[in-house]
Design a protein around this motif. Structure first.
Motif, PDB file in Angstrom:
ATOM      1  N   GLY A  75       0.861  -1.228   0.087  1.00  0.00           N
ATOM      2  CA  GLY A  75      -0.053  -0.195   0.100  1.00  0.00           C
ATOM      3  C   GLY A  75       0.891   1.245  -0.063  1.00  0.00           C
ATOM      4  N   TRP A  76       0.319   2.340   0.338  1.00  0.00           N
ATOM      5  CA  TRP A  76       0.812   3.471   0.283  1.00  0.00           C
ATOM      6  C   TRP A  76       0.687   4.422   1.454  1.00  0.00           C
ATOM      7  CZ3 TRP A  76      -1.427   1.085  -3.505  1.00  0.00           C
ATOM      8  CH2 TRP A  76      -0.852   0.999  -4.663  1.00  0.00           C
ATOM      9  N   LEU A  77       1.424   5.570   1.948  1.00  0.00           N
ATOM     10  CA  LEU A  77       1.037   6.321   2.983  1.00  0.00           C
ATOM     11  C   LEU A  77       0.863   7.768   2.221  1.00  0.00           C
ATOM     12  CD1 LEU A  77       3.603   5.531   5.932  1.00  0.00           C
ATOM     13  CD2 LEU A  77       1.288   5.195   5.795  1.00  0.00           C
ATOM     14  N   LEU A  78      -0.132   8.739   2.783  1.00  0.00           N
ATOM     15  CA  LEU A  78       0.085   9.840   2.048  1.00  0.00           C
ATOM     16  C   LEU A  78      -0.320  10.814   3.257  1.00  0.00           C
ATOM     17  CD1 LEU A  78      -3.004   9.055  -0.467  1.00  0.00           C
ATOM     18  CD2 LEU A  78      -0.802   9.330  -0.954  1.00  0.00           C
ATOM     19  N   VAL A  79       0.079  12.046   3.097  1.00  0.00           N
ATOM     20  CA  VAL A  79      -0.113  13.157   3.964  1.00  0.00           C
ATOM     21  C   VAL A  79      -0.522  14.233   3.421  1.00  0.00           C
ATOM     22  CG1 VAL A  79       2.290  13.991   3.490  1.00  0.00           C
ATOM     23  CG2 VAL A  79       1.036  14.481   5.621  1.00  0.00           C
ATOM     24  N   GLY A  80      -1.943  14.779   3.994  1.00  0.00           N
ATOM     25  CA  GLY A  80      -2.489  16.021   3.615  1.00  0.00           C
ATOM     26  C   GLY A  80      -1.841  17.146   4.051  1.00  0.00           C
ATOM     27  N   SER A  81      -0.663  17.590   3.552  1.00  0.00           N
ATOM     28  CA  SER A  81       0.130  18.904   3.738  1.00  0.00           C
ATOM     29  C   SER A  81      -0.412  19.990   3.381  1.00  0.00           C
ATOM     30  CB  SER A  81       1.542  18.500   3.425  1.00  0.00           C
ATOM     31  OG  SER A  81       1.504  18.612   1.854  1.00  0.00           O
ATOM     32  N   ASN A  82      -1.095  19.983   2.080  1.00  0.00           N
ATOM     33  CA  ASN A  82      -1.500  21.219   1.295  1.00  0.00           C
ATOM     34  C   ASN A  82      -0.399  22.171   1.244  1.00  0.00           C
ATOM     35  OD1 ASN A  82      -3.501  22.131  -0.334  1.00  0.00           O
ATOM     36  ND2 ASN A  82      -4.740  23.152   1.539  1.00  0.00           N
ATOM     37  N   PHE A  83       0.831  21.654   1.148  1.00  0.00           N
ATOM     38  CA  PHE A  83       2.023  22.791   1.120  1.00  0.00           C
ATOM     39  C   PHE A  83       1.979  23.702   2.384  1.00  0.00           C
ATOM     40  CE2 PHE A  83       1.014  21.443  -3.303  1.00  0.00           C
ATOM     41  CZ  PHE A  83       2.144  20.776  -3.702  1.00  0.00           C
ATOM     42  N   GLY A  84       1.649  23.245   3.302  1.00  0.00           N
ATOM     43  CA  GLY A  84       1.886  23.959   4.667  1.00  0.00           C
ATOM     44  C   GLY A  84       0.573  25.102   4.619  1.00  0.00           C
ATOM     45  N   ARG A  85      -0.338  25.010   3.914  1.00  0.00           N
ATOM     46  CA  ARG A  85      -1.497  26.158   3.892  1.00  0.00           C
ATOM     47  C   ARG A  85      -2.509  25.564   5.035  1.00  0.00           C
ATOM     48  NH1 ARG A  85      -3.686  27.082  -1.795  1.00  0.00           N
ATOM     49  NH2 ARG A  85      -4.824  25.587  -1.090  1.00  0.00           N
ATOM     50  N   VAL A  86      -3.262  26.520   5.518  1.00  0.00           N
ATOM     51  CA  VAL A  86      -3.953  26.429   6.515  1.00  0.00           C
ATOM     52  C   VAL A  86      -5.276  25.133   6.468  1.00  0.00           C
ATOM     53  CG1 VAL A  86      -5.760  27.386   8.011  1.00  0.00           C
ATOM     54  CG2 VAL A  86      -3.875  28.761   7.532  1.00  0.00           C
ATOM     55  N   PRO A  87      -6.015  25.329   5.377  1.00  0.00           N
ATOM     56  CA  PRO A  87      -6.946  24.280   5.260  1.00  0.00           C
ATOM     57  C   PRO A  87      -6.306  22.785   4.791  1.00  0.00           C
ATOM     58  CG  PRO A  87      -7.032  25.556   3.234  1.00  0.00           C
ATOM     59  CD  PRO A  87      -6.059  26.269   4.071  1.00  0.00           C
ATOM     60  N   HIS A  88      -7.382  21.864   5.336  1.00  0.00           N
ATOM     61  CA  HIS A  88      -6.970  20.554   4.879  1.00  0.00           C
ATOM     62  C   HIS A  88      -7.040  20.596   3.367  1.00  0.00           C
ATOM     63  CE1 HIS A  88      -6.568  18.551   8.896  1.00  0.00           C
ATOM     64  NE2 HIS A  88      -7.506  19.398   9.163  1.00  0.00           N
ATOM     65  N   PRO A  89      -6.424  19.510   2.610  1.00  0.00           N
ATOM     66  CA  PRO A  89      -6.872  19.593   1.088  1.00  0.00           C
ATOM     67  C   PRO A  89      -8.141  18.661   1.060  1.00  0.00           C
ATOM     68  CG  PRO A  89      -5.003  17.880   1.865  1.00  0.00           C
ATOM     69  CD  PRO A  89      -5.366  19.056   3.163  1.00  0.00           C
ATOM     70  N   ALA A  90      -8.825  19.125   0.077  1.00  0.00           N
ATOM     71  CA  ALA A  90      -9.941  18.522  -0.457  1.00  0.00           C
ATOM     72  C   ALA A  90     -10.007  17.003  -0.355  1.00  0.00           C
ATOM     73  CB  ALA A  90     -10.684  19.185  -1.733  1.00  0.00           C
ATOM     74  N   TRP A  91      -8.772  16.499  -1.005  1.00  0.00           N
ATOM     75  CA  TRP A  91      -9.008  15.007  -1.341  1.00  0.00           C
ATOM     76  C   TRP A  91      -9.036  14.215   0.073  1.00  0.00           C
ATOM     77  CZ3 TRP A  91      -4.977  12.151   0.908  1.00  0.00           C
ATOM     78  CH2 TRP A  91      -3.730  12.957   1.336  1.00  0.00           C
ATOM     79  N   THR A  92      -8.434  15.026   1.146  1.00  0.00           N
ATOM     80  CA  THR A  92      -8.323  14.055   2.505  1.00  0.00           C
ATOM     81  C   THR A  92     -10.022  14.043   3.124  1.00  0.00           C
ATOM     82  OG1 THR A  92      -8.206  16.163   3.943  1.00  0.00           O
ATOM     83  CG2 THR A  92      -6.233  14.844   2.952  1.00  0.00           C
ATOM     84  N   ALA A  93     -10.613  15.191   2.651  1.00  0.00           N
ATOM     85  CA  ALA A  93     -12.371  14.853   3.023  1.00  0.00           C
ATOM     86  C   ALA A  93     -13.066  14.115   2.107  1.00  0.00           C
ATOM     87  CB  ALA A  93     -12.956  16.589   2.680  1.00  0.00           C
ATOM     88  N   ASN A  94     -12.680  13.861   0.675  1.00  0.00           N
ATOM     89  CA  ASN A  94     -13.160  12.866  -0.026  1.00  0.00           C
ATOM     90  C   ASN A  94     -12.892  11.552   0.605  1.00  0.00           C
ATOM     91  OD1 ASN A  94     -13.599  15.033  -1.637  1.00  0.00           O
ATOM     92  ND2 ASN A  94     -12.134  14.623  -3.073  1.00  0.00           N
ATOM     93  N   LEU A  95     -11.597  11.286   0.957  1.00  0.00           N
ATOM     94  CA  LEU A  95     -11.447   9.979   1.276  1.00  0.00           C
ATOM     95  C   LEU A  95     -12.185   9.775   2.963  1.00  0.00           C
ATOM     96  CD1 LEU A  95      -7.345   9.323   0.702  1.00  0.00           C
ATOM     97  CD2 LEU A  95      -9.341   8.334  -0.284  1.00  0.00           C
ATOM     98  N   LEU A  96     -12.237  10.564   3.827  1.00  0.00           N
ATOM     99  CA  LEU A  96     -12.905  10.413   4.943  1.00  0.00           C
ATOM    100  C   LEU A  96     -14.346  10.076   4.585  1.00  0.00           C
ATOM    101  CD1 LEU A  96     -11.581  13.374   7.186  1.00  0.00           C
ATOM    102  CD2 LEU A  96     -11.141  11.047   7.332  1.00  0.00           C
ATOM    103  N   ALA A  97     -14.994  10.853   3.325  1.00  0.00           N
ATOM    104  CA  ALA A  97     -16.496  10.344   3.212  1.00  0.00           C
ATOM    105  C   ALA A  97     -16.434   9.211   2.416  1.00  0.00           C
ATOM    106  CB  ALA A  97     -16.924  11.662   2.283  1.00  0.00           C
ATOM    107  N   HIS A  98     -15.382   8.959   1.356  1.00  0.00           N
ATOM    108  CA  HIS A  98     -15.539   7.697   0.660  1.00  0.00           C
ATOM    109  C   HIS A  98     -14.277   7.106   0.587  1.00  0.00           C
ATOM    110  CE1 HIS A  98     -19.344   9.233  -0.860  1.00  0.00           C
ATOM    111  NE2 HIS A  98     -18.782  10.334  -1.061  1.00  0.00           N
TER     112      HIS A  98
END
Length: 155
Positions: A75-98
């Motif tokens: 498998g793989w590890l992914l980090v939702g860094s969003n390049f150090g910007r304040v909001p979580h990247p959208a793809w992380t919300a997508n994975l939480l929901a689906h």
């Protein structure tokens, strides 16, 4: 060369521009090479995540740096860094929901299930991710939120 790229990647200027430029470049190169190459993949292992939108349910393709576990076999590890910007990247919300998604890894589509890591498991993964790409630690210092870390396992 990698050290120079890491220093540039950790800069605030890069963090302002990269979220708009890097994914588009990655998508373009990925498309032109039939899924075999990603521009960011020249510096870090990379994949394309296809996950359903949290609200829309529409498939969203996002090129991401990753840490392959077992060369990607496990498998793989992914980090939702969003390049150090304040909001979580959208793809992380997508994975939480689906959490069921697909990754394109070296031109092959692989069905996966995502799991948000917490506690000691997250801490262990975080150390590995920072070992792969030290700017993740800089990104974490810039924001008050804890960067989300996901483990994607093959289905």
């Amino acid at each position: 060369m990698r050290g120079v790229v890491q220093r540039v990647s950790a800069s605030r200027g890069f963090a302002r521009v990269a979220p708009y430029v890097v994914p588009e470049l990655d998508r373009g190169v990925h498309r032109l090479t039939g899924g075999r190459v990603m521009l960011s993949g020249l510096m870090l292992p990379s994949l394309v995540l296809t996950a359903r939108g949290a609200r829309s349910g529409v498939a969203r393709r996002t090129p991401l740096a990753c840490l392959p576990e077992g060369g990607g076999a496990a498998g793989w590890l992914l980090v939702g860094s969003n390049f150090g910007r304040v909001p979580h990247p959208a793809w992380t919300a997508n994975l939480l929901a689906h959490p069921d998604a697909v990754v394109t890894w070296h031109g092959t589509d692989v069905p996966v299930t995502a799991r948000l890591l917490t506690g000691a498991e997250r801490d262990t993964a975080w150390r590995s991710l920072v070992g792969l790409w030290p700017p993740y630690a800089v990104y974490q210092e810039r924001v008050e939120r804890e960067l989300r870390v996901f483990r994607l396992v093959r289905r």
